[in-house]
Design an enzyme around this catalytic site. Structure first.
Site, PDB file in Angstrom:
ATOM      1  N   ARG B 122       0.829  -1.201   0.000  1.00 44.65           N
ATOM      2  CA  ARG B 122       0.000   0.000   0.000  1.00 44.65           C
ATOM      3  C   ARG B 122       0.862   1.248   0.000  1.00 44.65           C
ATOM      4  NH1 ARG B 122      -5.506   0.518   3.212  1.00 44.65           N
ATOM      5  NH2 ARG B 122      -6.745  -0.289   1.529  1.00 44.65           N
ATOM      6  N   ASP B 130      -3.705  -1.395  -7.041  1.00 43.95           N
ATOM      7  CA  ASP B 130      -4.293  -1.874  -5.797  1.00 43.95           C
ATOM      8  C   ASP B 130      -5.700  -2.405  -6.070  1.00 43.95           C
ATOM      9  OD1 ASP B 130      -5.161  -2.370  -3.311  1.00 43.95           O
ATOM     10  OD2 ASP B 130      -4.672  -0.408  -2.477  1.00 43.95           O
ATOM     11  N   TYR B 230      -4.137  -0.277   7.714  1.00 39.78           N
ATOM     12  CA  TYR B 230      -5.194  -1.203   8.098  1.00 39.78           C
ATOM     13  C   TYR B 230      -5.445  -1.113   9.599  1.00 39.78           C
ATOM     14  CZ  TYR B 230      -4.675  -3.409   3.544  1.00 39.78           C
ATOM     15  OH  TYR B 230      -4.637  -3.649   2.213  1.00 39.78           O
TER      16      TYR B 230
END
Lengths: 480, 523
Positions: B122, B130, B230
């Site tokens: 990321r 992505d 995340y």
């Protein structure tokens, strides 16, 4: 010859007109009328003073006014709108110089009168200002001296300061802050020396004191403005504007002329407030701006990661064609590239395609307050789509495309995100909240403050390199 | 190189990894494209559309695997597909290597290189490939559409002749890409949207999408974000607080969309049975985490369940596949970007550069080795952002107290200034002659008027203002006029010069101002 009563009535009328003129600038429509108030007020003031009692020397005065008017008109007609800041600065210097001359003259007249009194001979038939001085009591003459000192000092600082400001804005003097070794100590020293000279002068020393005083003040004006960086010039110009007003007011006291006092005070206070408003817009301390230098950094600035991604005209065009709302953020670079009419054409095309197009103007965009508005107005961009920072800053998040044209520091997210940045805390346009940001820029250089701009490295930023006008002209045929 | 996309074999999978559009772009990189017959039909691309884009249509799966150098897929390979791989072949697809170790070993044994689209790091540069984000975006959108399909009312509030309709209240839990997409879709349909996330720094993103962030008042504020953007698991106390907050919301909201996932762990249970029971009949819960066990107690993967009190719980796991055309277009573009990075020279030759952060991160087997898990990327995903504590709204009394305090201090300051000013005036009056004081009154009043007048001047007119005040400061000409008739030659000359330059200033200043103002026009 008009009677004194007439002259006083005219002074009242002129003062009222000047106040109306400044007050009328609160909106664009009224402003056009406001300028006429100013012009008429000035006409009334000059005419009635010139033909008032005790004025002579018309053979010299009238030709001078005519010549001056012609030069002024030519200057005003010739100047490009992008050169406005320089012109305003240059004109300030004239007021400063005139104030110095008038104050010198006042002292010369005082000396003549005193000499005549001391000679104890028949009271000479004095003309013009000397006649007024002749009626003054000794304590009034002392105050007159104080006023002369103030007039010379402020006028002289205004003069050299404006000349340097002009040079910096016109690019003739290096825009970086520069001072002699000793820095502000030199200024302080010169100020103390001026004070000593003023005391000497008040206790009866010769005319030379005033000449040296002016020289010292010239130096202070020069050195003070040399020490201020180009990015702070808007504040400097409005500050000098204020000084020129105070100089006029000081002269008004010297000459006992209420109209001069009123007008000088109006100009002085308006300039002071304008400077204050601008400093606030930059979140800068007024004193630190005036004393020069762009603040000292408080630790290493945050490292920037990522890369600047370039894009070409067709990429920008397709994004614009897809966008519903577009905000354009112009800066000094637009002025330099003379790109305002290309911008205006682009806006017309986008608006014709039914897109919402607006301009976001940062309070310190450009090199003097309102600089961008004037340029956009010149290019016939309707002013109701030109918004200021507070009006539009919350709308960026819902904007599809932002085009940044030649501005850098005013869209620098470091001001909000990096407490160590030299511009930390300055309110900036939050362009990075938009979906896409295109930055039209000549190269990878930094802005006036010389600091890196993390905006250029953001994911939604694309660099549209090239001269702003050429880039936009390349873009125009691709937009439908 | 030959790049081939087989037909997806998982049940219900409608997506395809190659679209006619992406094929054209791949051909520009010097590659040749193959597709299995009928692979795109469920996503709305028939074989003819591929043929028109110069794609070779291959009849059988085996033929495609034999012919292609690079196989591109959507779902992770089945064991049958893995069996078909050969040495030196490259497979690009979702893979979930952490959960699929047996498959990973199988592919390694086959000598194939596998690039897992779900392992793309990321970082900014890799956003274009992505696929998790692009699929999550679709899932978020589709979740709202499914909810609307099962919800018996309007999203938007309306006042009609036939009665008033309240707006639907939507709660989105987890503001990742899917959550934000759901927020955006629901707000644009007119619903009132609230959202919750354990990472306080996303409150800004939530608010930017038009939803209200449910702020959790938690002392030991734990930052729920982990590197890579995340969420991380939360402490029991935090979880308790969180559930309390949801429990309070349950009777009020009409639609709940849960998207909470923690990488490599089963989905946290956030919407418990009692909350479902507290909801109004006809409410809808869409659980986007169903594949990982679901955020809701009642969720059953791939099923639509109706609770005893009439709440619909949707646990579909194939939201992107339900919009196969859109998701194929986006996924194919992600794949195309990956191949662009793999073909740096644009000459149709794949250069598998293991020094590249993105390629290294996504590669799970290469040259007979398992290369998973990858070393941490050199570039950090997102700079650690400090959570901003939300300022509490002051209560009415506090506000009032603040106002009075401000008023008092202002009064104090003003009175103080006036007192000092007054004292100074008195002192000045003591020494100054009467004539001076008369002028001084005028001066002070004029300053006051100046201050009052200028505050009102609009910002855009500051330049004209400066030009006007500059022109007006030419009033200094009066001083010169008063002196020019002097008997002294020096004074006359000085005054004459002053008249000249002051006139330049006056005329120049006014004319320039007029020029400027003439340009301001309304649209």
């Amino acid at each position: 010859m008009l009677s004194q009563g007439f002259v006083s009535a005219a002074a009242i009328a002129a003062s009222v007109l000047f106040i109306l003129s400044l007050g009328g600038l609160s909106n664009q429509e009224k402003a056009k009328r406001a300028v006429w108030y100013g012009i008429v007020g000035m006409g009334v003031a000059v005419f009635f003073t010139a033909f008032g009692p005790g004025i002579g020397g018309y053979w010299l005065m009238i030709p001078m006014i005519v010549i001056g008017a012609v030069i002024g008109a030519r200057l005003a007609g010739k100047v490009e709108m992008t050169e406005m800041p320089q012109l305003v600065a240059a004109l300030h210097s004239f007021v400063g110089l005139a104030a110095v001359f008038v104050a010198w003259s006042a002292d010369l007249e005082r000396r003549r009168v005193l000499a005549a009194r001391a000679a104890d001979g028949v009271m000479q038939e004095f003309s013009a200002f000397a006649a007024l001085v002749a009626t003054k009591a000794p304590d009034e003459l002392t105050f007159l001296q104080i006023e002369v000192v103030l007039g010379i000092f402020i006028g002289a600082v205004t003069f050299t300061g404006s000349v340097i400001a002009f040079g910096k804005l016109a690019g003739k003097v290096d825009g970086k802050p520069r001072q002699f070794p000793g820095g502000h100590l030199l200024n302080a020293g010169a100020a103390v020396a001026s004070l000593v000279l003023a005391v000497l002068y008040l206790s009866g020393a010769g005319f030379w004191t005033l000449l040296v005083l002016a020289a010292l003040a010239f130096f202070i004006g020069y050195h003070l403005i040399m020490g201020i960086g180009g990015a702070d010039m808007p504040v400097v110009v409005s500050m000098l504007n204020s000084y020129s007003g105070w100089a006029a007011a000081a002269i008004g006291f010297t000459l006992g002329n209420d109209l001069l006092i009123v007008t000088g005070a109006l100009v002085g206070s308006s300039g002071a407030i304008l400077s204050y408003i601008m400093c606030k817009a930059m979140n800068r301390n007024f004193v630190s701006v005036i004393l020069g230098g762009f603040g000292t950094t408080r630790g290493p600035a945050a490292e920037i990661e990522g890369e600047q991604v370039a894009i070409d005209a067709s990429g920008v065009a397709s994004a614009l064609n897809d966008a519903d709302s577009v905000v354009i953020v112009p800066g000094y670079g637009m002025a330099v590239a003379q790109a305002q009419s290309a911008v205006s054409d682009l806006v017309r095309k986008l608006r014709a395609a039914g897109k919402e197009v607006r301009f976001a103007i940062h309070p310190v965009a450009g090199r003097l307050p309102g600089h961008m508005n004037v340029l956009l107005a010149e290019a016939k961009v309707p002013y109701d789509i030109v918004l200021e920072m507070d009006e539009i800053n919350d709308d960026f998040a819902s904007t599809d495309v932002v085009i940044v044209i030649g501005s850098n520091d005013i869209v620098n997210p470091a001001a909000q995100e990096d407490p160590n940045s030299p511009i930390a805390g300055m309110p900036v346009l939050k362009v990075w909240e938009a979906k896409q940001v295109f930055i039209s820029k000549r190269g990878q250089g930094t802005g006036y403050s010389g600091i890196e701009n993390p905006l250029f490295y953001k994911e939604n930023s694309r660099m549209f390199y090239g001269d702003a006008r050429e880039s936009l002209n390349a873009l125009l045929p691709l937009v439908d | 190189m030959k790049i081939g996309a087989p037909k997806e074999t998982s049940r219900g999978e409608a997506r395809v990894a190659l679209t006619p559009e992406s094929a054209q772009q791949l051909q520009k990189l010097g590659h040749e494209c193959l597709i299995e017959a009928g692979a795109g039909s469920l996503a709305g691309f028939d074989d003819q559309a591929y043929r028109d884009a110069n794609v070779t249509v291959v009849e059988s799966t085996q033929a495609l695997f034999d012919d292609a150098d690079v196989v591109i897929k959507v779902r992770e390979p089945s064991s049958e597909e893995a069996e078909r791989l050969r040495e030196g072949q490259t497979l690009i697809s979702f893979f979930w290597p952490a959960q699929n170790e047996a498959m990973l070993e199988k592919c390694r044994a086959k000598g194939a290189t596998v690039i897992a689209m779900d392992m793309v790091p990321r970082i900014s540069r890799a956003q274009k490939m992505d696929a998790l984000s692009s699929m999550a975006n679709i899932a978020g959108y589709r979740a709202v559409i499914e909810a609307g399909n099962n919800f018996g009312r309007f999203f938007t509030g309306q006042v009609t002749a036939a009665g008033k309709v309240p707006p639907a209240k939507v709660l989105v839990i987890g503001a990742g890409v899917a959550g934000l997409a759901a927020i955006g879709t629901a707000t644009s349909l007119g619903a009132v949207v609230r959202a919750f996330d354990v990472r306080p720094e996303v409150s800004e993103q939530i608010e930017s999408m038009g939803a209200e962030f449910l702020f959790l008042d938690f002392d030991n504020a734990q930052d729920g974000s982990e590197s890579g953007g995340y969420a991380a698991p939360s402490s029991p106390e935090f979880r308790e607080k969180q559930l309390e907050c949801f429990r309070a919301q349950a009777p009020d909201v009409d639609i709940v969309i849960t998207t909470a996932l923690i990488p490599g762990k089963p989905a946290p249970k956030l919407w418990l049975e009692d909350m479902v029971a507290a909801m109004k009949p006809g409410s809808v819960i869409v659980d986007l985490a169903a594949e990982k066990g679901g955020n809701c107690d009642l969720t059953r993967p791939d099923e639509r369940v109706v609770s005893d009190n009439g709440v619909v719980v949707i646990g579909y796991t194939d939201f992107p596949s339900r919009m196969a055309t859109q998701s194929s277009l986006l996924y194919a573009t992600n794949i195309r970007h990956m191949l662009t990075d793999l073909t740096p020279e644009k000459d149709g030759v794949i250069d598998h550069n293991m020094d590249d952060d993105v390629i290294r991160g996504a590669t799970v087997t290469h040259a007979g080795d398992i290369t998973f898990p990858p070393p941490p990327p050199k570039v950090k995903a997102i700079g650690a952002s400090k959570p901003k504590p939300k300022e509490k709204e002051p209560t009415a009394e506090e506000k009032k107290a603040l106002e009075t305090a401000a008023f008092k201090s202002q009064t104090k300051r003003q009175v103080g200034l006036l007192a000092i000013g007054g004292a100074l005036m008195l002192l000045l009056g003591e020494v100054a002659p009467a004539s001076f004081m008369q002028h001084f009154i005028v001066f002070v009043l004029a300053c006051f008027i100046g201050f009052q007048v200028i505050w009102k001047v609009s910002h855009s007119l500051h330049t004209p203002l400066m030009a006007v005040t500059n022109a007006i400061s030419g009033i200094i000409i009066l001083g010169a006029i008063l002196q020019i008739g002097s008997g002294s030659a020096v004074v006359t000359i000085l005054a004459a010069i002053s008249v000249l330059i002051a006139t330049i200033n006056i005329v120049g200043g006014f004319l320039v101002t007029r020029r400027m103002l003439a340009m301001f026009q309304k649209s």
